[in-house]
Every structure is written in structure tokens, then in C-alpha cells.
Motif scaffolding. Sequence first.
Motif, PDB file in Angstrom:
ATOM      1  N   MET A  12       0.824  -1.343  -0.104  1.00  0.00           N
ATOM      2  CA  MET A  12       0.108   0.039   0.150  1.00  0.00           C
ATOM      3  C   MET A  12       0.706   1.348   0.197  1.00  0.00           C
ATOM      4  O   MET A  12       0.429   2.111  -0.600  1.00  0.00           O
ATOM      5  N   THR A  13       1.966   1.460   0.593  1.00  0.00           N
ATOM      6  CA  THR A  13       2.758   2.441   0.778  1.00  0.00           C
ATOM      7  C   THR A  13       3.292   2.650  -0.722  1.00  0.00           C
ATOM      8  O   THR A  13       3.570   3.409  -1.336  1.00  0.00           O
TER       9      THR A  13
ATOM     10  N   THR B  61      11.286  14.663   3.435  1.00  0.00           N
ATOM     11  CA  THR B  61      10.342  14.965   4.562  1.00  0.00           C
ATOM     12  C   THR B  61       9.225  15.857   4.165  1.00  0.00           C
ATOM     13  O   THR B  61       8.042  15.412   4.532  1.00  0.00           O
ATOM     14  N   ALA B  62       9.486  16.802   3.701  1.00  0.00           N
ATOM     15  CA  ALA B  62       8.141  17.607   3.141  1.00  0.00           C
ATOM     16  C   ALA B  62       7.288  17.351   2.331  1.00  0.00           C
ATOM     17  O   ALA B  62       6.149  17.343   2.396  1.00  0.00           O
ATOM     18  N   LEU B  63       7.670  16.614   1.016  1.00  0.00           N
ATOM     19  CA  LEU B  63       6.909  15.827   0.354  1.00  0.00           C
ATOM     20  C   LEU B  63       6.201  14.874   0.811  1.00  0.00           C
ATOM     21  O   LEU B  63       4.854  14.407   0.583  1.00  0.00           O
ATOM     22  N   ALA B  64       6.840  13.856   1.527  1.00  0.00           N
ATOM     23  CA  ALA B  64       6.219  12.666   2.410  1.00  0.00           C
ATOM     24  C   ALA B  64       5.065  13.189   3.247  1.00  0.00           C
ATOM     25  O   ALA B  64       4.079  12.708   3.378  1.00  0.00           O
TER      26      ALA B  64
ATOM     27  N   GLU C 134       0.183   3.100   8.970  1.00  0.00           N
ATOM     28  CA  GLU C 134       1.589   3.218   9.990  1.00  0.00           C
ATOM     29  C   GLU C 134       2.578   3.811   9.294  1.00  0.00           C
ATOM     30  O   GLU C 134       3.264   3.434   8.243  1.00  0.00           O
ATOM     31  N   SER C 135       3.120   4.999   9.964  1.00  0.00           N
ATOM     32  CA  SER C 135       4.062   5.983   9.318  1.00  0.00           C
ATOM     33  C   SER C 135       5.565   5.044   9.073  1.00  0.00           C
ATOM     34  O   SER C 135       6.507   5.631   8.525  1.00  0.00           O
TER      35      SER C 135
ATOM     36  N   THR D 112       8.722   6.143   7.180  1.00  0.00           N
ATOM     37  CA  THR D 112       9.540   6.809   7.710  1.00  0.00           C
ATOM     38  C   THR D 112      10.971   6.103   8.150  1.00  0.00           C
ATOM     39  O   THR D 112      11.825   6.709   8.396  1.00  0.00           O
ATOM     40  N   MET D 113      11.040   4.847   7.862  1.00  0.00           N
ATOM     41  CA  MET D 113      12.260   4.072   8.092  1.00  0.00           C
ATOM     42  C   MET D 113      12.590   3.254   6.928  1.00  0.00           C
ATOM     43  O   MET D 113      11.961   2.674   6.079  1.00  0.00           O
ATOM     44  N   GLU D 114      14.019   3.576   6.656  1.00  0.00           N
ATOM     45  CA  GLU D 114      14.598   3.308   5.222  1.00  0.00           C
ATOM     46  C   GLU D 114      14.454   1.738   4.840  1.00  0.00           C
ATOM     47  O   GLU D 114      14.048   1.344   3.779  1.00  0.00           O
ATOM     48  N   ALA D 115      14.771   1.041   5.875  1.00  0.00           N
ATOM     49  CA  ALA D 115      14.622  -0.590   5.703  1.00  0.00           C
ATOM     50  C   ALA D 115      13.330  -0.803   5.064  1.00  0.00           C
ATOM     51  O   ALA D 115      13.270  -1.678   4.274  1.00  0.00           O
TER      52      ALA D 115
END
Length: 443
Positions: free
Chosen positions: A72-73, A100-103, A112-113, A117-120
Motif C-alpha cells: 500500500m505504501t 520529508t516535506a513531500l512525504a 503506519e508511518s 519513515t524507516m528506510e529499511a
Amino acid sequence: MGYIFWYDWVISFFLIIIVFICSFRFVRKNQDDYLIKTYFIKGIGLKILGSVAFAVYHAYIYGGGDTFGYFMTGKTITQTFFNSPSNFFNLTFYSLENNTALASSIDWLWDESIMYTMEANYFSARIAAVLQLFTFQSYMPTCILFSLLSFWGIWKCFKFFNLLFVNNEKAIAISFLYFPTIVFWGSGLGKDSITLGAVCGLVVCAFHIFITKERIFKNIIGLIFMLVTLFILKPYVPLAFLMPLILAISYSYIAHKSTSAKFFIIPLILSLLVGAFFLLNDIIENNFTEFSSDTITDKIVSSNKNLQAAGSAFDLGIRPENINSMGDMAPFFPKAIIATWYRPWLWEAKNPAMLLSALEGCFLLIVSIVIIFKGIIFRPIGIIIRNPILFSLFIYCVIFSGLIGLSTSNFGTLVRYKLPCMPFLVTVLLVTLKKLKTEEISL
């Protein structure tokens, strides 16, 4: 919320047809290659079957999972392509820090962010986003493409190991192509399938560069790519592989030396290894604090606390109040290896996925017992030690399994986290068993 719809099956059907048409053409062009002719269609067929089973299990039986978060992300990122290709490019290829601003301005389809927000986690979503451009943003076809990405690394490793361990193609086929955990957990949409393909590619590239010394430049590029992928997804995997690789290189260097030369070279290499270990540890402590021993200890203790509260938990006897350093973990290391290799026991299985893992563990335990009694302990050890590659793979499995067993006190996560060592563990056991039988026949 549903994730598999009627059009998933239709798109998947045509995708599978295309894959098999390409696969049969590939086999026809390589009729002289026994491995391709015999195993390629079977391997890719099982991989696709595993991805479909993975999708159906999580959608209809388990009813959830991180796999849908990645999907979904990724779907959110894919949808930006049709409104603003530049945003799609930024979200797909730029680091999270630069986005960050775009996301924060996007209405994500997954609540669930932690997924974006986590690169992995976001790395898997990036791959899903690109693949969904070709799968009409449908879940099951994207799963199939993930399995094919994983299969590339697995097939390369399968071919390479058949060059290293001649006349062991059946054992290696079981290890890389047929083993249920590889087929199922290594074929889904998520970090595990990509990690498995990457670690297989890493092994092939590293051994080609340092052991066989073939196609150096090409394999250096591949090695860098695999390392970057693994350090983003699961950095403990290449770290666990480092020491076994150094041992394999050192072992290969002295293998053909005279006995007198070995007498002087072996102590020197051991001294260098010890020195390199302390130097590496110092570098990690000063520059990569997330991988320092104190940080790892804290993570293991924290993980055990959290996972013990979840279902399907198991207990190695670790008590947080008694753990202050990695040294305090040492007594639990053998238990952790046993848990990773053989557990859950059959009576500990609480769902179909755990039962599958329990049956595999039972199989590996039986093979291990047969090896021990057939070889009277010392012969199997001699077989492993005499072969640099087999020895380094065994050490990798020991290190990796111990770390995973310590940090994961839940069978639900253990079955996925141990995936990067499973094909190598099965290879070590089955090749050792085959060599024991061959020695008996020659005697």
C-alpha cells in the motif's frame, strides 16, 4: 480491507504465461547446460507457486501482515506517477531525509508511518512502487515479480555451488530451490525475499572475487550493489558474513602451501584476524554506534521483552536484569543456534506457517543426528574443516543463527528472520552427509 481481487488472478495468469514462455525459450537456448535443462523450469515454477501461496495465506488465512504495508505504501508512490512524475521520481529514488516535506504532504494509503519513515521498510515499498507500474497496482502480480527478483540471486548461487560441490546437484537443489521456507517465505512481497536474493548474490560475487578470482570487475560492481541493498534492509546479514569470508580467503590461500609454510603462516593469519576483529570493533564503536556491542545488547534485550508479550513466544532463559553486555549473552548462544536451526518443535506449532517450519526443523534435526552418528562426530568436522567454502558457510550459519536466535524470542518472526542462512545451512548438512556416504563407499 481486501487485497486480492478478481483482476489479481487474471493479471497473474497472463504474467505467469509470459514468464513461462520466456523461461522455456531460455531453456531451449541452453540445452547443453544440464542444470538449466533439469532445474530451471522447476525452480521458477516453485518460486511462482510460493508467491501465490504467500499472497493467499496472508490475505485469506493470516488476514494481515507487513507485506500489505509495503504494497500500500508502494501503491501510494505509484499513484503519484500519474499526477506528478517528478514526485514519483523523488519518492522512489531520493533518500527519506530529502523527502520529508513531500512525504508529509501525501495522503498515504497505509496508516503506519513506520512504512514510509524507516528506510529499511521504505526500500521494499520503493521496489513495489516501480513494479506496480507494470502490474496495474495489483497485489498478487507484484508478489510474483518480487519472487522473480529473489529467484535471480538464488539461481546464481545454485549454479555457483554446483561448480564448487560437484555431483551434489540434488542436495543443492533441495537447499536453494525446493526447501519449503525458501519457496514460501522467500517469495513474498517484502524485505525477506529481497534479502534472500541479495545475500545469495553477495556470496557468489564475494567468492568469485576473492576465491576463484573470476570476472573481478563485474563481481565488484555486483558486490557493492548487494552490500548497499543488505545494509539498507538488514545490516546484520553482511556483518555476520564478514568473518566467514575472511576465513575462507585465508584458508584458500594456505590450502596449497607446504606443511612447513603452514606452520608459520597459520599463526600469522590468526593474529591478523584477531587484530582485524578488534580494529573493526573499534571502528564500529566510534563511527557506527547502531552496530556497537552495547547497542546490539540493548536491542536484543528490548526485542525479547516485546516479543515475549506476543503470541508464539519462546524463552531461552534470558533475563533483562542480568544482561549488561554481549559477554552476558554468551551462555545463551548455543540455545539460540538450536532454536534457529530446529525450532519450533512439532508440539510448539500453532498455525500452518509454524507447522511448516516445525517439519523443516524436524528434517534438519534428523539429518544432523544421522551425520553425527554416521561420522562418529569427528569425520563430519574433518569434512567441513577441509573445505574452505563449506567451513566458511558453516561459520556464517553459526554466527547468524546465534544472533537471530538471541534477538528473536518469537517463532512468528524467527521463521522469517532465519531465511538468509537457511539455504547455506541445508547445503552444509546435505553436502556433508553426501561426502560421508561417498567416503564409506570408497572404503
